[in-house]
Scaffold this motif. Structure first.
Motif, short mmCIF file in Angstrom:
data_model
loop_
_atom_site.label_atom_id
_atom_site.label_comp_id
_atom_site.label_asym_id
_atom_site.label_seq_id
_atom_site.Cartn_x
_atom_site.Cartn_y
_atom_site.Cartn_z
N GLY A 15 -16.59 125.71 52.21
CA GLY A 15 -17.66 124.55 52.38
C GLY A 15 -18.72 125.00 51.64
N GLN A 16 -19.41 126.11 51.76
CA GLN A 16 -20.47 126.34 51.31
C GLN A 16 -20.57 126.54 49.69
N PHE A 17 -19.50 127.02 49.12
CA PHE A 17 -19.26 127.19 47.70
C PHE A 17 -19.04 125.66 47.15
N SER A 18 -18.39 124.77 47.90
CA SER A 18 -18.38 123.50 47.50
C SER A 18 -19.63 122.78 47.52
N ASP A 19 -20.41 123.01 48.58
CA ASP A 19 -21.76 122.30 48.66
C ASP A 19 -22.68 122.77 47.71
N GLY A 72 -41.74 126.82 41.12
CA GLY A 72 -41.52 126.61 39.87
C GLY A 72 -40.64 124.99 39.51
N ALA A 73 -39.89 125.02 40.68
CA ALA A 73 -38.82 123.99 40.49
C ALA A 73 -39.54 122.51 40.78
N ALA A 74 -38.77 121.26 40.36
CA ALA A 74 -39.49 120.25 40.44
C ALA A 74 -38.62 119.22 41.44
N ARG A 75 -37.83 119.99 42.12
CA ARG A 75 -37.01 118.93 43.03
C ARG A 75 -36.32 119.95 43.98
N ALA A 76 -36.15 119.08 45.28
CA ALA A 76 -35.50 119.96 46.39
C ALA A 76 -34.10 119.78 46.44
N HIS A 77 -33.51 121.06 46.94
CA HIS A 77 -32.07 120.81 47.41
C HIS A 77 -31.85 120.61 48.68
N PRO A 78 -30.81 119.72 48.78
CA PRO A 78 -30.37 118.98 50.09
C PRO A 78 -29.95 120.17 50.97
N GLY A 79 -29.32 121.26 50.62
CA GLY A 79 -28.85 122.27 51.36
C GLY A 79 -27.20 122.04 51.80
N CYS A 80 -26.44 122.98 52.40
CA CYS A 80 -25.42 122.80 52.85
C CYS A 80 -25.05 122.58 54.25
N ARG A 81 -23.94 122.13 54.45
CA ARG A 81 -23.37 121.63 55.73
C ARG A 81 -23.57 123.21 56.55
N ASP A 82 -23.06 124.22 55.92
CA ASP A 82 -23.31 125.38 56.59
C ASP A 82 -24.49 126.29 56.14
N PRO A 83 -25.50 126.41 56.74
CA PRO A 83 -26.72 127.04 56.25
C PRO A 83 -26.59 128.59 56.31
N ARG A 84 -25.71 129.18 56.90
CA ARG A 84 -25.65 130.61 57.28
C ARG A 84 -25.70 131.37 55.96
N PRO A 85 -26.68 132.50 55.83
CA PRO A 85 -26.40 133.46 54.88
C PRO A 85 -25.24 133.93 54.32
N PRO A 86 -24.83 134.43 53.27
CA PRO A 86 -23.52 134.87 52.88
C PRO A 86 -23.14 136.22 53.82
N GLU A 87 -21.86 136.44 54.02
CA GLU A 87 -21.48 137.55 54.83
C GLU A 87 -21.87 138.75 54.13
N ARG A 88 -21.85 139.00 52.78
CA ARG A 88 -22.22 139.86 52.13
C ARG A 88 -22.33 139.86 50.74
N SER A 89 -23.19 140.48 49.87
CA SER A 89 -23.50 140.09 48.40
C SER A 89 -23.55 141.56 47.96
N VAL A 90 -23.04 141.41 46.78
CA VAL A 90 -22.46 142.66 46.03
C VAL A 90 -22.87 142.47 44.44
#
Length: 208
Positions: free
Chosen positions: A78-82, A17-35
């Motif tokens: 770094g992930q949050f910044s990107d 549904g989006a019209a534009r791609a995201h470039p991504g982060c320098r560190d593409p790993r998934p989050p350590e945890r999500s709550v």
């Protein structure tokens, strides 16, 4: 935010549904945890998104009588910044300088005049600051604008996955937010959530 949506910010790619791609982060790993978390403040929709074609979601921490259901992802600086850079329309690749004034509950830092260029600390979790980004204005300072179908589905998927809500509960919540209220009814939003999003394979494929 669902993990599939977060993967677009971290690994790059286009969300359904989006019209534009995201470039991504320098560190593409998934989050350590999500709550799941509940933030004090209001979710509302305003200003037109060139990516989604309707109102964007903003968080107003100043509306004390409201609460915003959310999901906290444990990320590196770094992930949050990107991710913040991508939302601010900037090129990722540079760590933000997070001052002590920002890292306390209620703290904020304005990095620019635009939407998503104001960082706020909405609380603490396990001794760590819960940071997000929003607009510098208050929810009552701008005209509200109805979000697009694709955008609502992304938000609804995040509530169902991250909060364990039923599609009906997520639909009712989103349909009653300022900007959506009066333009979307819960039944219409529920119909969106009952239609699975088609995530293309490739670089931005969701984590399993």
């Amino acid at each position: 935010m669902s993990l599939a949506r977060l993967a677009r910010y971290l690994r790059g790619g286009v969300a359904p549904g989006a019209a534009r791609a995201h470039p991504g982060c320098r560190d593409p790993r998934p989050p350590e945890r999500s709550v799941p978390v509940t933030l004090p403040g209001l979710l509302y929709f305003a200003t037109r998104s060139p990516v989604w074609g309707g109102g964007r979601a903003f968080y107003d921490p100043g509306v004390a009588e409201e609460e915003t259901p959310a999901r906290a992802h444990l990320l590196t600086l770094g992930q949050f910044s990107d991710i913040a850079a991508q939302e601010m329309g900037r090129a990722p690749g540079r760590d933000l300088a997070l001052g002590d004034g920002l890292l306390r509950p209620g703290g904020s830092a304005r990095l620019g005049p635009g939407r998503y260029e104001t960082l706020v600390c909405a609380g603490e979790l396990a001794g760590l600051p819960v940071l997000t980004f929003t607009a510098p204005w208050d929810s009552g300072d701008v005209p509200w604008l109805a979000p697009s179908a694709g955008y609502l589905r992304q938000l609804g998927d995040g509530l169902v996955e991250g909060r364990g809500w039923s599609p009906a509960r997520a639909a009712h919540y989103l349909a009653t937010r300022p900007g959506a209220r009066g333009h979307w009814d819960p039944a219409a939003v529920r119909a969106l959530l009952d239609t699975p999003a088609e995530w293309p394979a490739g670089r931005g494929r969701p984590w399993s």
